[in-house]
Write a protein that holds these residues in place. Structure first.
Motif, PDB file in Angstrom:
ATOM      1  N   LEU A   1      48.581  81.817  20.699  1.00 59.73           N
ATOM      2  CA  LEU A   1      49.750  80.959  21.814  1.00 59.73           C
ATOM      3  C   LEU A   1      50.074  80.633  20.853  1.00 59.73           C
ATOM      4  CD1 LEU A   1      46.849  80.239  24.746  1.00 59.73           C
ATOM      5  CD2 LEU A   1      48.511  82.010  24.568  1.00 59.73           C
TER       6      LEU A   1
ATOM      7  N   MET B   1      52.994  83.184  19.708  1.00 59.85           N
ATOM      8  CA  MET B   1      53.895  83.783  20.255  1.00 59.85           C
ATOM      9  C   MET B   1      55.439  82.267  21.087  1.00 59.85           C
ATOM     10  SD  MET B   1      50.591  86.364  22.695  1.00 59.85           S
ATOM     11  CE  MET B   1      51.886  87.194  23.801  1.00 59.85           C
ATOM     12  N   SER B   2      54.389  81.273  21.223  1.00 62.85           N
ATOM     13  CA  SER B   2      54.588  80.072  21.599  1.00 62.85           C
ATOM     14  C   SER B   2      56.611  79.797  20.708  1.00 62.85           C
ATOM     15  CB  SER B   2      54.513  78.553  21.860  1.00 62.85           C
ATOM     16  OG  SER B   2      55.506  78.400  21.823  1.00 62.85           O
TER      17      SER B   2
ATOM     18  N   SER C   1      59.659  83.778  21.753  1.00 61.38           N
ATOM     19  CA  SER C   1      60.127  86.092  22.676  1.00 61.38           C
ATOM     20  C   SER C   1      59.928  85.424  24.331  1.00 61.38           C
ATOM     21  CB  SER C   1      58.499  85.970  22.842  1.00 61.38           C
ATOM     22  OG  SER C   1      57.402  86.675  21.534  1.00 61.38           O
TER      23      SER C   1
ATOM     24  N   ILE D   1      58.896  87.097  27.111  1.00 62.26           N
ATOM     25  CA  ILE D   1      57.874  87.129  28.030  1.00 62.26           C
ATOM     26  C   ILE D   1      56.721  86.963  27.390  1.00 62.26           C
ATOM     27  CG2 ILE D   1      56.796  87.886  29.987  1.00 62.26           C
ATOM     28  CD1 ILE D   1      59.046  86.320  31.232  1.00 62.26           C
ATOM     29  N   ASN D   2      55.686  86.400  27.243  1.00 63.26           N
ATOM     30  CA  ASN D   2      54.624  86.580  27.137  1.00 63.26           C
ATOM     31  C   ASN D   2      53.500  86.718  27.544  1.00 63.26           C
ATOM     32  OD1 ASN D   2      55.337  85.696  23.823  1.00 63.26           O
ATOM     33  ND2 ASN D   2      55.306  84.006  24.669  1.00 63.26           N
ATOM     34  N   ILE D   3      52.433  88.009  27.460  1.00 64.53           N
ATOM     35  CA  ILE D   3      50.889  87.749  29.055  1.00 64.53           C
ATOM     36  C   ILE D   3      49.615  88.045  27.877  1.00 64.53           C
ATOM     37  CG2 ILE D   3      50.174  89.226  30.451  1.00 64.53           C
ATOM     38  CD1 ILE D   3      53.240  91.210  30.178  1.00 64.53           C
ATOM     39  N   VAL D   4      49.010  87.510  27.927  1.00 64.84           N
ATOM     40  CA  VAL D   4      47.224  87.595  27.698  1.00 64.84           C
ATOM     41  C   VAL D   4      46.580  87.612  28.448  1.00 64.84           C
ATOM     42  CG1 VAL D   4      45.528  86.286  25.797  1.00 64.84           C
ATOM     43  CG2 VAL D   4      48.703  85.545  25.721  1.00 64.84           C
TER      44      VAL D   4
ATOM     45  N   ALA E   1      48.827  77.525  29.772  1.00 67.93           N
ATOM     46  CA  ALA E   1      49.473  77.894  28.647  1.00 67.93           C
ATOM     47  C   ALA E   1      50.382  77.245  28.545  1.00 67.93           C
ATOM     48  CB  ALA E   1      49.800  79.688  29.847  1.00 67.93           C
TER      49      ALA E   1
ATOM     50  N   THR F   1      54.531  81.866  29.013  1.00 65.98           N
ATOM     51  CA  THR F   1      53.079  83.004  29.081  1.00 65.98           C
ATOM     52  C   THR F   1      52.550  82.828  29.795  1.00 65.98           C
ATOM     53  OG1 THR F   1      52.933  82.113  26.520  1.00 65.98           O
ATOM     54  CG2 THR F   1      51.436  82.803  27.312  1.00 65.98           C
TER      55      THR F   1
ATOM     56  N   LEU G   1      48.757  83.797  31.568  1.00 62.20           N
ATOM     57  CA  LEU G   1      47.224  83.798  30.965  1.00 62.20           C
ATOM     58  C   LEU G   1      46.909  84.489  31.644  1.00 62.20           C
ATOM     59  CD1 LEU G   1      45.911  83.365  28.489  1.00 62.20           C
ATOM     60  CD2 LEU G   1      45.387  81.277  29.083  1.00 62.20           C
TER      61      LEU G   1
END
Length: 232
Positions: A128, A131-132, A136, A138-141, A170, A174, A176
């Motif tokens: 996480l 990614m932060s 980015s 958009i982030n999808i976890v 999140a 992001t 989550l």
């Protein structure tokens, strides 16, 4: 604000107008554990990877990773991201929480006490943070990892450990998503020897490609479908 983020995310996934975006996905399926092997995560990962490829993502599919391999895959994924990225991480396998932190568990894990969870697993905060830091767009976890704790006989019950995964905040930008509510368990498949996929992966693959459906509604439909099927 959340609805607006989800709408933007869906447009990024489905519209050719954003072809300049770098769509990157890491899909992990861990099943061949030394303790309590699982039936479906590898199949789940393959199913989700196929759906993401259809959505235009450059997908890295990784299966049955030991700790070194899991850390390496997450590190390499983080290094690919930049401020033009739309990033998706999907993980299917064992996950544990300890002191309100979530850990992805590699297939070679041998945990004999609760304090070893942090040593044997990979803290979700690691990826996480990567990614932060990449900023980015958009982030999808997606965590399909809310299964039973196979190390419970060794670690025992404690105020620091609990079933399922812990609720996390999140980072900005992001999304989550959990396979089930925090602190709850998700079944590894539907209970039949013919089931090749878990409930969550089946419904995710089914709904994620629905044309024009905002992402928030996608995950809502997935959740509702999982609840219905688990009651049948």
């Amino acid at each position: 604000r959340r609805a607006a983020l989800c709408l933007v995310l869906w447009l990024l996934l489905c519209s050719s107008a954003f072809s300049a975006e770098q769509r990157v996905a890491l899909v992990i399926g861990n099943a061949a554990y030394r303790f309590d092997p699982l039936d479906n995560p590898v199949n789940d990962a393959r199913l989700v990877a196929s759906s993401l490829k259809q959505a235009g993502f450059d997908v890295t599919l990784a299966e049955n990773l030991d700790r070194r391999g899991l850390l390496g895959a997450l590190r390499a994924f983080g290094e690919r991201l930049n401020d033009q990225s739309v990033a998706v991480l999907y993980y299917a396998g064992h996950g544990l929480q300890l002191r309100d932190r979530n850990y992805l568990i590699p297939v070679d894990a041998e945990i004999r006490s609760e304090d070893e969870i942090a040593l044997a697993g990979i803290d979700l905060s690691f990826i996480l943070g990567r990614m932060s830091a990449a900023r980015s767009r958009i982030n999808i976890v997606i965590l399909d990892a809310c299964r039973n704790n196979p190390f419970a006989p060794s670690t025992g019950k404690s105020a620091h450990t609990a079933q399922g995964l812990a609720q996390m905040d999140a980072p900005v930008g992001t999304l989550l998503a959990y396979a089930t509510a925090p602190g709850k368990l998700a079944a590894d498949g539907l209970g039949s020897v013919n089931d090749k996929n878990g409930l969550y992966a089946q419904q995710l693959a089914r709904h994620v490609m629905t044309p024009g459906l905002p992402v928030e509604h996608v995950f809502k439909r997935v959740r509702e479908a999982v609840v219905r099927a688990s009651r049948e």
